[in-house]
Design a protein around this motif. Structure first.
Motif, PDB file in Angstrom:
ATOM      1  N   PRO A   1       0.802  -1.228   0.000  1.00 36.21           N
ATOM      2  CA  PRO A   1       0.000   0.000   0.000  1.00 36.21           C
ATOM      3  C   PRO A   1       0.835   1.278   0.000  1.00 36.21           C
ATOM      4  CG  PRO A   1      -0.080  -1.095   2.142  1.00 36.21           C
ATOM      5  CD  PRO A   1       0.566  -2.052   1.200  1.00 36.21           C
ATOM      6  N   GLN A   2       2.113   1.160   0.368  1.00 35.34           N
ATOM      7  CA  GLN A   2       2.982   2.336   0.316  1.00 35.34           C
ATOM      8  C   GLN A   2       3.393   2.672  -1.109  1.00 35.34           C
ATOM      9  OE1 GLN A   2       3.933  -0.670   1.067  1.00 35.34           O
ATOM     10  NE2 GLN A   2       6.028  -1.087   0.367  1.00 35.34           N
ATOM     11  N   GLY A   3       3.087   1.775  -2.043  1.00 32.12           N
ATOM     12  CA  GLY A   3       3.385   2.012  -3.443  1.00 32.12           C
ATOM     13  C   GLY A   3       4.268   0.939  -4.031  1.00 32.12           C
ATOM     14  N   ALA A   4       4.326   0.939  -5.344  1.00 31.32           N
ATOM     15  CA  ALA A   4       5.176  -0.002  -6.078  1.00 31.32           C
ATOM     16  C   ALA A   4       5.895   0.761  -7.182  1.00 31.32           C
ATOM     17  CB  ALA A   4       4.338  -1.137  -6.670  1.00 31.32           C
ATOM     18  N   VAL A   5       6.983   0.168  -7.651  1.00 35.39           N
ATOM     19  CA  VAL A   5       7.772   0.766  -8.727  1.00 35.39           C
ATOM     20  C   VAL A   5       7.660  -0.143  -9.949  1.00 35.39           C
ATOM     21  CG1 VAL A   5      10.078   1.468  -9.494  1.00 35.39           C
ATOM     22  CG2 VAL A   5       9.364   1.882  -7.123  1.00 35.39           C
ATOM     23  N   VAL A   6       7.308   0.459 -11.072  1.00 34.39           N
ATOM     24  CA  VAL A   6       7.165  -0.259 -12.337  1.00 34.39           C
ATOM     25  C   VAL A   6       8.242   0.241 -13.286  1.00 34.39           C
ATOM     26  CG1 VAL A   6       5.632  -0.750 -14.286  1.00 34.39           C
ATOM     27  CG2 VAL A   6       4.671  -0.431 -11.987  1.00 34.39           C
ATOM     28  N   LYS A   7       8.974  -0.690 -13.905  1.00 35.59           N
ATOM     29  CA  LYS A   7      10.039  -0.290 -14.825  1.00 35.59           C
ATOM     30  C   LYS A   7      10.313  -1.424 -15.804  1.00 35.59           C
ATOM     31  CE  LYS A   7      13.325  -1.490 -11.144  1.00 35.59           C
ATOM     32  NZ  LYS A   7      14.376  -0.947 -10.243  1.00 35.59           N
ATOM     33  N   PRO A   8      11.000  -1.132 -16.914  1.00 38.20           N
ATOM     34  CA  PRO A   8      11.343  -2.203 -17.857  1.00 38.20           C
ATOM     35  C   PRO A   8      12.215  -3.258 -17.187  1.00 38.20           C
ATOM     36  CG  PRO A   8      11.702  -0.037 -18.842  1.00 38.20           C
ATOM     37  CD  PRO A   8      11.459   0.195 -17.384  1.00 38.20           C
ATOM     38  N   ASN A   9      12.031  -4.502 -17.613  1.00 33.27           N
ATOM     39  CA  ASN A   9      12.867  -5.571 -17.059  1.00 33.27           C
ATOM     40  C   ASN A   9      14.321  -5.405 -17.457  1.00 33.27           C
ATOM     41  OD1 ASN A   9      13.367  -8.019 -15.670  1.00 33.27           O
ATOM     42  ND2 ASN A   9      13.319  -9.154 -17.595  1.00 33.27           N
ATOM     43  N   GLU A  10      14.558  -4.809 -18.618  1.00 32.73           N
ATOM     44  CA  GLU A  10      15.911  -4.519 -19.057  1.00 32.73           C
ATOM     45  C   GLU A  10      16.033  -3.025 -19.286  1.00 32.73           C
ATOM     46  OE1 GLU A  10      17.270  -6.938 -22.290  1.00 32.73           O
ATOM     47  OE2 GLU A  10      16.254  -8.734 -21.545  1.00 32.73           O
ATOM     48  N   GLY A  11      17.225  -2.503 -19.053  1.00 33.27           N
ATOM     49  CA  GLY A  11      17.418  -1.075 -19.274  1.00 33.27           C
ATOM     50  C   GLY A  11      18.084  -0.420 -18.088  1.00 33.27           C
ATOM     51  N   THR A  12      18.616   0.785 -18.315  1.00 34.90           N
ATOM     52  CA  THR A  12      19.376   1.477 -17.284  1.00 34.90           C
ATOM     53  C   THR A  12      18.981   2.943 -17.228  1.00 34.90           C
ATOM     54  OG1 THR A  12      21.142   1.990 -18.864  1.00 34.90           O
ATOM     55  CG2 THR A  12      21.384  -0.044 -17.589  1.00 34.90           C
TER      56      THR A  12
ATOM     57  N   GLU B   1      -4.672   1.935  -8.920  1.00 29.80           N
ATOM     58  CA  GLU B   1      -4.890   1.073 -10.074  1.00 29.80           C
ATOM     59  C   GLU B   1      -4.703   1.846 -11.371  1.00 29.80           C
ATOM     60  OE1 GLU B   1      -8.548  -1.580 -12.013  1.00 29.80           O
ATOM     61  OE2 GLU B   1      -8.517  -1.121  -9.850  1.00 29.80           O
ATOM     62  N   ALA B   2      -5.207   3.086 -11.413  1.00 35.36           N
ATOM     63  CA  ALA B   2      -5.074   3.896 -12.622  1.00 35.36           C
ATOM     64  C   ALA B   2      -3.611   4.181 -12.933  1.00 35.36           C
ATOM     65  CB  ALA B   2      -5.850   5.202 -12.465  1.00 35.36           C
ATOM     66  N   GLU B   3      -2.824   4.502 -11.905  1.00 36.79           N
ATOM     67  CA  GLU B   3      -1.397   4.761 -12.111  1.00 36.79           C
ATOM     68  C   GLU B   3      -0.679   3.504 -12.574  1.00 36.79           C
ATOM     69  OE1 GLU B   3      -0.708   8.353  -8.832  1.00 36.79           O
ATOM     70  OE2 GLU B   3      -0.218   6.273  -8.309  1.00 36.79           O
ATOM     71  N   LEU B   4      -1.075   2.358 -12.027  1.00 36.97           N
ATOM     72  CA  LEU B   4      -0.468   1.094 -12.435  1.00 36.97           C
ATOM     73  C   LEU B   4      -0.753   0.802 -13.901  1.00 36.97           C
ATOM     74  CD1 LEU B   4       0.981  -1.581 -11.809  1.00 36.97           C
ATOM     75  CD2 LEU B   4      -1.211  -2.487 -11.031  1.00 36.97           C
ATOM     76  N   ASP B   5      -2.007   0.988 -14.310  1.00 35.99           N
ATOM     77  CA  ASP B   5      -2.371   0.730 -15.704  1.00 35.99           C
ATOM     78  C   ASP B   5      -1.609   1.666 -16.645  1.00 35.99           C
ATOM     79  OD1 ASP B   5      -4.093  -1.338 -15.134  1.00 35.99           O
ATOM     80  OD2 ASP B   5      -5.886  -0.073 -15.080  1.00 35.99           O
ATOM     81  N   HIS B   6      -1.480   2.926 -16.266  1.00 35.37           N
ATOM     82  CA  HIS B   6      -0.750   3.881 -17.111  1.00 35.37           C
ATOM     83  C   HIS B   6       0.714   3.479 -17.218  1.00 35.37           C
ATOM     84  CE1 HIS B   6       0.762   7.619 -18.796  1.00 35.37           C
ATOM     85  NE2 HIS B   6       1.620   7.676 -17.803  1.00 35.37           N
ATOM     86  N   ALA B   7       1.334   3.139 -16.085  1.00 32.22           N
ATOM     87  CA  ALA B   7       2.748   2.766 -16.097  1.00 32.22           C
ATOM     88  C   ALA B   7       2.976   1.511 -16.927  1.00 32.22           C
ATOM     89  CB  ALA B   7       3.243   2.551 -14.664  1.00 32.22           C
TER      90      ALA B   7
ATOM     91  N   GLY C   1       8.950  -6.826 -21.514  1.00 36.10           N
ATOM     92  CA  GLY C   1       8.570  -7.217 -20.167  1.00 36.10           C
ATOM     93  C   GLY C   1       8.811  -6.086 -19.184  1.00 36.10           C
ATOM     94  N   LEU C   2       8.053  -6.117 -18.088  1.00 33.78           N
ATOM     95  CA  LEU C   2       8.280  -5.143 -17.029  1.00 33.78           C
ATOM     96  C   LEU C   2       8.454  -5.875 -15.714  1.00 33.78           C
ATOM     97  CD1 LEU C   2       5.507  -4.915 -15.138  1.00 33.78           C
ATOM     98  CD2 LEU C   2       4.709  -3.516 -17.036  1.00 33.78           C
ATOM     99  N   VAL C   3       8.977  -5.154 -14.747  1.00 32.59           N
ATOM    100  CA  VAL C   3       9.095  -5.699 -13.400  1.00 32.59           C
ATOM    101  C   VAL C   3       8.424  -4.743 -12.426  1.00 32.59           C
ATOM    102  CG1 VAL C   3      11.138  -7.151 -13.665  1.00 32.59           C
ATOM    103  CG2 VAL C   3      11.419  -4.701 -13.223  1.00 32.59           C
ATOM    104  N   ILE C   4       7.868  -5.322 -11.376  1.00 34.24           N
ATOM    105  CA  ILE C   4       7.264  -4.549 -10.302  1.00 34.24           C
ATOM    106  C   ILE C   4       7.983  -4.897  -9.011  1.00 34.24           C
ATOM    107  CG2 ILE C   4       5.166  -4.106  -8.973  1.00 34.24           C
ATOM    108  CD1 ILE C   4       3.535  -4.729 -11.428  1.00 34.24           C
ATOM    109  N   SER C   5       8.425  -3.867  -8.328  1.00 38.02           N
ATOM    110  CA  SER C   5       9.084  -4.051  -7.043  1.00 38.02           C
ATOM    111  C   SER C   5       8.405  -3.167  -6.012  1.00 38.02           C
ATOM    112  CB  SER C   5      10.578  -3.709  -7.146  1.00 38.02           C
ATOM    113  OG  SER C   5      10.757  -2.380  -7.575  1.00 38.02           O
ATOM    114  N   PRO C   6       8.478  -3.533  -4.740  1.00 38.23           N
ATOM    115  CA  PRO C   6       7.868  -2.675  -3.718  1.00 38.23           C
ATOM    116  C   PRO C   6       8.586  -1.332  -3.647  1.00 38.23           C
ATOM    117  CG  PRO C   6       9.216  -4.391  -2.714  1.00 38.23           C
ATOM    118  CD  PRO C   6       9.140  -4.715  -4.169  1.00 38.23           C
ATOM    119  N   TYR C   7       7.831  -0.258  -3.482  1.00 39.28           N
ATOM    120  CA  TYR C   7       8.464   1.037  -3.252  1.00 39.28           C
ATOM    121  C   TYR C   7       9.000   1.036  -1.826  1.00 39.28           C
ATOM    122  CZ  TYR C   7       9.201   5.917  -2.232  1.00 39.28           C
ATOM    123  OH  TYR C   7       9.774   7.094  -1.841  1.00 39.28           O
ATOM    124  N   VAL C   8      10.255   1.394  -1.681  1.00 36.40           N
ATOM    125  CA  VAL C   8      10.881   1.447  -0.357  1.00 36.40           C
ATOM    126  C   VAL C   8      11.515   2.815  -0.176  1.00 36.40           C
ATOM    127  CG1 VAL C   8      11.295  -1.036  -0.162  1.00 36.40           C
ATOM    128  CG2 VAL C   8      13.007   0.414  -1.274  1.00 36.40           C
TER     129      VAL C   8
END
Length: 271
Positions: free
Chosen positions: A109-120, A131-137, A147-154
């Motif tokens: 619930p504190q958030g998640a980070v969405v980014k490409p699985n590959e890339g720098t 949910e809306a932000e997740l769909d947009h990302a 592909g993308l990866v989702i990790s917990p926002y810390v």
């Protein structure tokens, strides 16, 4: 392209080759570099000088695979959950991928980070809490990635990068975040070299454990401090030191020199 406009990586290779009697041919605006000594030819591509095995290179360039490999060896890391682009088809992607994404968001619930699985460099990286932000990302990342990866926002208290060659730390510096929530150097973070300290010692040890876990020879390893504990964020097979090179050019040159010595010593030993 004028030499002054070239990336520091390219300039460093030019200097090394000039000092060691190695012919160098720079192509594709510096993204492909051919180095020839006698009958032997070696290549640098992007920021990779070819020291790492193919499998280590692929693991490092795949954030999900890196986190899985580190978890297998019980190396503390930030988890990265893989989702393949639905355009690849149901036979590849399967069903329920969006619900699984939403499940991860509910778990964090504190958030998640969405980014490409590959890339720098922090490009196409999104912090999402709804949910809306997740769909947009997801839509943005899938538009340019398989592909993308989702990790917990810390809440990252500190971030350190360790450049390793054969498990020897050649460069250790922290990234002082600017106005952006990310610690990427391209996003305005500033590199600051670390002197001998408990933090430096702990980070070097963790970086070596991470390098061993995927069998990589030359890499830069990003570590983050969360709730007082250090974890691996990612491993980079291509060692980029453009921002650091503007502040500490001699150190960066020496680091690339050491790696290129390893490349050409290996060539010599194979003869």
């Amino acid at each position: 392209m004028a030499a002054s406009d070239e990336r520091i990586f390219v300039q460093a290779i030019r200097r090394y080759c000039a000092g060691h009697g190695i012919a160098v041919d720079v192509r594709a605006d510096g993204w492909l570099i051919a180095m020839r000594r006698g009958d032997e030819r070696r290549f640098a591509f992007g920021y990779d000088i070819g020291l790492n095995s193919a499998i280590a290179h692929r693991l490092a360039n795949d954030k999900s695979a890196t986190s899985e490999a580190l978890a297998l060896e019980r190396v503390p890391c930030i988890p990265h959950h893989l989702f393949l682009n639905p355009k690849l088809g149901r036979n590849v992607v399967g069903h329920g991928w969006r619900e699984a994404m939403l499940g991860l968001l509910r778990d964090h619930p504190q958030g998640a980070v969405v980014k490409p699985n590959e890339g720098t460099s922090g490009r196409s990286v999104f912090k999402v809490t709804t949910e809306a932000e997740l769909d947009h990302a997801a839509s943005e990342v899938f538009s340019m990635s398989a592909g993308l990866v989702i990790s917990p926002y810390v809440a990252i208290e500190d971030e350190v990068r360790v450049v390793l060659l054969d498990e020897v730390p050649l460069v250790v510096y922290s990234k002082q975040r600017g106005t952006d929530w990310r610690h990427n150097l391209d996003a305005g973070a500033k590199p600051t070299l670390l002197d001998d300290s408990e933090v430096r010692t702990a980070c070097v040890k963790l970086a070596i454990d991470a390098a061993r876990a995927i069998g990589i020879t030359f890499s830069s390893i990003d570590l983050v401090c969360v709730d007082g504990d250090w974890r691996v964020l990612e491993i980079n097979s291509g060692v980029m030191m453009e921002a650091l090179g503007k502040l500490h050019p001699a150190l960066v040159q020496a680091t690339y020199d050491a790696a290129l010595d390893r490349v050409f010593d290996r060539v010599h030993s194979e003869r």
